[in-house]
Each structure stands twice: as C-alpha cells, then as structure tokens.
Design an enzyme around this catalytic site. Structure first.
Site, short mmCIF file in Angstrom:
data_model
loop_
_atom_site.label_atom_id
_atom_site.label_comp_id
_atom_site.label_asym_id
_atom_site.label_seq_id
_atom_site.Cartn_x
_atom_site.Cartn_y
_atom_site.Cartn_z
N HIS A 6 32.38 49.71 54.02
CA HIS A 6 32.08 50.06 52.62
C HIS A 6 30.59 50.31 52.38
CE1 HIS A 6 35.94 47.95 52.42
NE2 HIS A 6 36.22 48.79 51.43
N GLU A 79 30.32 42.02 54.22
CA GLU A 79 29.80 43.03 55.17
C GLU A 79 28.33 42.78 55.49
OE1 GLU A 79 31.01 47.02 54.07
OE2 GLU A 79 33.13 46.53 54.39
N ARG A 167 35.87 38.64 23.97
CA ARG A 167 35.27 39.70 23.14
C ARG A 167 36.36 40.37 22.31
NH1 ARG A 167 31.08 40.24 27.04
NH2 ARG A 167 29.13 40.56 25.92
N ARG A 222 25.79 35.25 22.46
CA ARG A 222 27.13 35.07 21.94
C ARG A 222 27.19 34.10 20.77
NH1 ARG A 222 31.25 37.02 24.90
NH2 ARG A 222 32.32 36.58 22.94
#
Ligand code: URA
Length: 255
Positions: A6, A79, A167, A222
C-alpha cells in the site's frame, strides 16, 4: 527490492529511518517535511499514503500519512514496521471534550478509549491502547519548552466522525441511542478529546513492541459546538506539528 504493497515504499528507499511521523492527512506531509529540513523529498503517494523522507539532527525520519480512521492507519503502521520503523508519532487534529480544552491547544494522549474496530484485530479489547512512556515524556517536554498550551491524558478514539462522536450536524441529524449523552459522560470521566486513529496506532505499537505516541491540535470545542473552526484548524495543526517535531528531536538519537 520489493515494496510494501500500500505504501509503495521499500527498505532501501527509506534510508534506514527508524522513526516516523504519521499524520492522518496527506496534505499535512509537506508541512512536517519542511519542518525537518529543506531537502526532505517525496518518496511515494499512493491512495491516502503519502511519504517524505527528511532528517532531524542528521538522522533519517519518515513522514507518512495514514488516512482517516483505524483500518487505513493499521496498514500504514504495519507496513512501516515491516520496513524497520520502530517509533511512530501521530500528529493530528482533534475535537476537545474537556471544559478547559480550547481551540489551538494540543492534547498529548497517554491512553485511548478503543471505540474502534481495527485495534481489536491486533489485540483483544481488554488490552490498553497506551502511548509509550518515552514518547509521552518527549511530547510533554517539547510542549512545555515551546510554551504551547497542552493537556495530557485520555482520548476517545472512534470509528466514525459523526455518530461515534455524537454529532447531530450530519445527514440524518440523529445518533443511535447508545451515543446519546456520550460526550457529557466522557467529560465526566476526564476524557480530553475525540479523534479517530490513536486506538489503532497505540494498541498496535504497544502489542507489537514498538514505540507509539499521539499529539493532536484542537480544532473544535465540543463544549460549545460541533463545527471545526477554520482559524482553529490552522492554529491547531501548526501547534501540533511544532510539538511533534521538537519531541521527535528528543527521540531520534535513541530510536
Ligand atoms: N477530528 C476528529 O476526529 N474530531 C473532531 O472533532 C476534529 C478532528
């Protein structure tokens, strides 16, 4: 030499780097690379995984983006570890939950609530997502030295940005019953912030014998609202990168 699938990197290409910054956003990779040295060069960019190689005090250091969330972050960590990287420092953005956690501050995660799925495929849910003590120490020392307002403690790491972080400004405008009231409850448990990668990264690093840490810049409060504040985004990112680079300087010499 074969490349990991990847990331599109191979062991020779990363120049022996044993430490890596792992931001979520590929767009943040150049800013971190530039903070290392002017000769940081791009190695690869495949899907969400963008990598640059730079140097800190003569030591090679990688910057590789993980994309958003545990599944893609787990691929990046796995990886990079296959290629020889042993220290991972997540540099990201976050929504503050704690009363005193303000836009522009940084949060240094000591441990993450594993509200994700990916981390459970590396270690059972009873296993703690803890940051490595030397990485936490380096981050706290860096933030203190730079006089950047910082908070040190527990992070809630979720699989979704909308329902998992309670949310309501989403397409449906509602969340499942089990998320209703979650943010207030987390605040009462002294949880500092929400983000989406530390559960996977810190669980993997602890379980695989790697060093992992996480510093995030606060871009939403928040306690006030759900929105990411644009000026906050710039300041939060800038402060998180400054702390991360200064912390990495303390870690590279003993990778
Ligand atoms: N990243 C998150 O996961 N949540 C926020 O609120 C901001 C950034």
């Amino acid at each position: 030499m074969t490349s990991v699938y990847h990331l599109d990197l191979d062991a020779a290409g990363i120049g022996g780097a044993r430490c890596a910054f792992v931001p979520g956003d590929p767009g943040r990779v150049p800013a971190i690379g530039d903070a290392l040295d002017s000769e940081a060069r791009e190695l690869a960019w495949k899907r969400e995984y963008r990598s640059r190689l730079g140097h800190l005090d003569g030591h090679p250091v990688l910057v590789t983006s993980t994309g958003i969330g545990g599944p893609s972050a787990s691929i990046a960590i796995d990886e990079l570890a296959q290629l020889g990287v042993r220290t991972f420092l997540r540099v990201g953005t976050t929504g503050g939950i704690g009363e005193r956690v303000s836009v522009g501050d940084v949060v240094i995660t000591t441990g993450a609530m594993r509200l994700d799925g990916a981390s459970t495929q590396y270690a059972p849910i009873e296993y703690p997502a803890v940051a490595h003590h030397l990485v936490v120490r380096a981050l706290v020392a860096a933030a203190t030295e730079l006089e950047i307002p910082h908070h040190v403690g527990v992070t809630a790491s979720t699989d979704t940005f909308y329902p998992g972080q309670e949310r309501l400004d989403s397409f449906s405008g509602r969340v499942l019953r089990r998320f209703q009231g979650q943010t207030d409850e987390l605040r009462s448990l002294n949880v500092l912030n929400y983000e989406m990668e530390s559960a996977a990264i810190l669980t993997m690093c602890a379980a695989l014998g790697l060093r992992g840490g996480c510093v995030t810049g606060v871009v939403a409060e928040r306690t006030q609202h759900e929105r990411v504040v644009p000026e906050g985004l710039a300041e939060g990112q800038r402060n998180a990168i400054r702390v991360a680079v200064a912390a990495m300087r303390r870690l590279v010499s003993d990778p």
